[in-house]
Design a protein around this motif. Structure first.
Motif, short mmCIF file in Angstrom:
data_model
loop_
_atom_site.label_atom_id
_atom_site.label_comp_id
_atom_site.label_asym_id
_atom_site.label_seq_id
_atom_site.Cartn_x
_atom_site.Cartn_y
_atom_site.Cartn_z
N LEU A 135 0.86 -1.18 0.00
CA LEU A 135 0.00 0.00 0.00
C LEU A 135 0.90 1.23 0.00
N SER A 136 0.87 2.00 -1.08
CA SER A 136 1.79 3.13 -1.20
C SER A 136 1.55 4.20 -0.14
N GLY A 137 0.30 4.33 0.31
CA GLY A 137 -0.02 5.38 1.28
C GLY A 137 -0.24 6.74 0.65
N ASP A 138 -0.44 6.77 -0.67
CA ASP A 138 -0.58 8.06 -1.36
C ASP A 138 -1.83 8.83 -0.94
N PHE A 139 -2.79 8.16 -0.32
CA PHE A 139 -4.01 8.81 0.16
C PHE A 139 -3.80 9.55 1.49
N ASP A 140 -2.66 9.33 2.12
CA ASP A 140 -2.37 9.89 3.44
C ASP A 140 -1.82 11.31 3.30
N GLU A 165 8.10 11.70 -0.90
CA GLU A 165 9.28 10.84 -0.85
C GLU A 165 9.01 9.58 -0.04
N LYS A 166 8.31 9.72 1.09
CA LYS A 166 7.99 8.56 1.92
C LYS A 166 7.07 7.59 1.16
N CYS A 167 6.16 8.13 0.40
CA CYS A 167 5.28 7.29 -0.42
C CYS A 167 6.11 6.47 -1.40
N TYR A 168 7.05 7.11 -2.04
CA TYR A 168 7.95 6.42 -2.97
C TYR A 168 8.75 5.34 -2.25
N ASP A 214 -5.84 6.90 -8.14
CA ASP A 214 -6.00 7.99 -9.11
C ASP A 214 -7.14 8.89 -8.61
N SER A 215 -6.82 9.63 -7.55
CA SER A 215 -7.79 10.50 -6.89
C SER A 215 -7.15 11.86 -6.59
N LEU A 216 -7.99 12.86 -6.40
CA LEU A 216 -7.47 14.19 -6.07
C LEU A 216 -6.74 14.19 -4.74
N ASP A 227 -0.74 14.86 -4.83
CA ASP A 227 0.61 15.36 -4.52
C ASP A 227 1.63 14.23 -4.41
N ARG A 228 1.25 13.13 -3.79
CA ARG A 228 2.15 12.00 -3.61
C ARG A 228 2.22 11.13 -4.88
N LEU A 229 1.08 10.96 -5.53
CA LEU A 229 1.03 10.17 -6.76
C LEU A 229 1.91 10.77 -7.85
#
Length: 219
Positions: A159-164, A170-173, A190-192, A196-198
């Motif tokens: 789970l990338s955590g991009d929703f957080d 960088e932490k997401c990556y 693929d959400s608003l 920023d992280r995506l």
């Protein structure tokens, strides 16, 4: 609360669901939840195309209805489609009948044998009823587009955590590249909310994994 890799007890409790694939080869499965929407999904599609990578999109039915042109582009580009319910319902807080009906409302648009429960939260009774209703539609003269005789309920391995919103890009990556292994099913959104992280982590993650010799396949 969430963890990058699913906890053991959750995988044990939902042991009949699909968390990852065969790990003997350097193959990974990139997945996206919650679209399709303009701009963000388009960015994802352009990024995937630039690396010649295919992925699986778990789509919300309401977003398909609002943005059919984006949904068609996903299919035109050769990516796989998954059902993510029509209204992004949380199974633990939804009665079984409503949940199953919402699945089929989305299924009218997706026609897929792949399903991911929103939030990864689904009751065992809902799993049983989904599988039974799917098998019934396969055996009958279904009005739904059925691509495969078996419903596959897909969870994830990373789970990338991009929703957080509290997580840095960088932490997401780092979440992705540190935890991905052979057969991993990786989740981005693929959400608003994830944008920023995506935008930062997706291209860097794909580039890194390709450099490490991984191949990307659809589910």
């Amino acid at each position: 609360m969430y963890t990058v890799r699913p906890p053991f007890f959750l995988k044990w409790y939902y042991r009949n669901l699909i968390w990852n694939k065969d790990s003997t080869e350097k193959i990974v499965y990139l997945t996206f939840d919650d679209g399709p929407i303009p701009n963000v999904t388009s960015f994802v599609l352009n990024t995937l195309k630039s690396f010649n990578v295919k992925a699986t999109f778990f789509c919300i039915g309401d977003n398909i209805s609002k943005h059919p042109e984006v949904f068609e582009q996903i299919k035109t580009d050769g990516h796989a489609i998954g059902n993510h319910t029509y209204n992004h319902l949380k199974g633990w807080k939804t009665d079984d009948e409503t949940y199953i009906d919402n699945f089929w409302k989305c299924q009218e648009l997706t026609g897929t044998n792949l399903f991911r429960p929103p939030y990864g939260r689904i009751r065992k009774s809902q799993i049983e009823k989904l599988v039974a209703s799917y098998e019934l539609q396969v055996r009958g003269n279904s009005k739904f587009k059925i691509q495969n005789s078996k419903l596959e309920i897909i969870m994830w391995d990373v789970l990338s955590g991009d929703f957080d919103l509290k997580l840095s890009p960088e932490k997401c990556y780092q979440n992705v590249i540190k935890h991905t292994r052979n057969g991993s099913i990786i989740v981005f959104h693929d959400s608003l909310k994830a944008w920023d992280r995506l935008e930062y982590a997706l291209p860097k993650s794909i580039e890194y994994l390709l450099q490490q010799g991984y191949q990307f396949k659809t589910l």
